[in-house]
Design a protein around this motif. Structure first.
Motif: not given
Length: 298
Positions: A140-148
Motif C-alpha cells: 500500500k505504501g513504499i518508504l525510501v530513506v536517503d537511498s542511492p
C-alpha cells in the motif's frame, strides 16, 4: 462460597486472556524478526542498509520503539549487501515473504515496504515487482530513506569522491563502489542498458521502468540535504547527494500522475544512535508523522 470461588476463577481467566491478547508476539527466523501487533492495523516491512542487519535497524530506527502498540506489526529483514535485485532475487524474496505471512497468519492488508540507503533500492524494486506481477502481497505504501536510487550517478559520485580525496571514509567507500559496480554491472559508458535495468531510477534517460508501478501507491522519499555538513565533511554539492536523485524521481512520479508521493527534506534530524551528527541516518524519519501516514485511510 463455591459460587464465589468459581466467579473469581472465571474473572482471572478473563483477565489473563485479555492481557495475552494485548501482548506483542516476537518471532525470529534465519533472516527476519517479526513483531506482531496485538490488533494489527498494518504491517511495516523494512530492509537494512548495505552492510547492516536487523540489530542495526532496531538500534538506529528509533521510530520503531513500541510501534506495535499502535497496531503496526513490523517485519525486519536481514537481506543486505544489495544495491539492486536480479529477477531471481525478486522471486526469492517474494517467496520468503509468502512463507512468513502464511506461517504466521499475517493479514495481507495495509502492507508497507521500506528501507534505508541501499535497502530503499531493494524496497522500490521488490514493490515494483509485486505490483507488476499482481502478486497477492501488494504494498500500500513504499518508504525510501536517503537511498542511492540511480546507480549511474552512484558510480559517478564514487569516482568524484576518490578524486576529491576530501574524506578517508568517502574515498574508501568510493573505491569499494567502483570495484563492485564494474564487476557486477560494468561501467555506465559501456553498459548503460544494464544500469537502466538494475537502477530503481535513472536520471540520464529519465528511466521510469520501475517507479512507474508505484504511481498508484503511497510513496515517501526521505532525505536530509545538510549542505553545510556535506560541504565541510565530504566536499559535496546538492547534485552529489541522494536527495537530488530522489527529488528527480519525485517529479517523475508527479508527471506520471501520482497523487500520493511525498518528497520529505528534513532538518537537524540526522543523528545516529551513538550521538554522531550524520544526515545519512534512519533517524530522519519522524515517528508520529510516519504512524499517521501508515494508519490514515486512503
Amino acid at each position: 462460597m463455591l459460587k464465589n470461588t468459581l466467579i473469581i476463577f472465571l474473572l482471572c481467566l478473563l483477565i489473563s486472556s485479555l492481557v495475552k491478547s494485548q501482548e506483542i508476539k516476537t518471532i525470529k527466523g534465519d533472516h527476519f524478526e517479526l513483531k506482531l501487533a496485538p490488533q494489527q492495523k498494518a504491517i511495516l516491512i523494512l530492509f537494512p542498509c548495505y552492510p547492516c542487519n536487523i540489530e542495526h535497524t532496531q538500534t538506529e530506527a528509533k521510530f520503531l520503539k513500541d510501534i506495535e502498540k499502535k497496531g503496526i506489526s513490523t517485519l525486519l529483514l536481514d537481506y543486505n549487501q544489495k544495491l539492486y535485485l536480479t529477477e531471481a532475487k525478486k522471486k526469492e524474496y517474494t517467496e520468503e515473504l509468502h512463507t512468513i505471512f502464511t506461517e504466521n497468519n499475517i493479514k495481507k492488508e495495509n502492507i508497507f515496504i521500506g528501507g534505508f540507503s541501499s535497502g530503499g533500492n531493494v524496497a522500490i524494486l521488490l514493490s515494483s515487482y509485486l505490483i507488476k506481477t499482481e502478486n497477492s502481497i501488494q504494498p500500500k505504501g513504499i518508504l525510501v530513506v536517503d537511498s542511492p536510487i540511480d546507480l549511474e550517478e552512484l558510480y559517478k559520485g564514487a569516482k568524484s569522491d576518490v578524486q576529491k580525496n576530501k574524506d578517508a571514509e568517502a574515498v574508501a567507500e568510493g573505491k569499494f563502489l567502483i570495484d563492485l559496480l564494474e564487476k557486477e554491472i560494468g561501467t555506465p559508458q559501456k553498459d548503460i542498458e544494464k544500469y537502466k535495468i538494475f537502477s530503481p531510477y535513472l536520471i540520464s534517460s529519465n528511466s521510469t521502468d520501475h517507479i512507474k508501478y508505484l504511481k498508484n501507491s503511497k510513496v515517501r522519499l526521505y532525505c536530509e540535504p545538510d549542505l553545510e555538513w556535506q560541504l565541510k565533511n565530504k566536499k559535496r554539492q546538492y547534485k552529489d547527494l541522494n536527495a537530488y536523485k530522489l527529488e528527480k524521481a519525485y517529479h517523475s512520479l508527479l508527471d506520471m500522475g501520482s497523487q500520493n508521493v511525498e518528497f520529505i527534506k528534513t532538518k537537524n534530524r540526522g543523528i545516529r544512535a551513538n550521538g554522531q551528527k550524520h544526515p545519512h541516518s534512519w533517524n530522519i524519519v519522524e515517528r508520529e508523522s510516519l504512524i499517521q501516514w501508515i494508519l490514515q485511510p486512503s
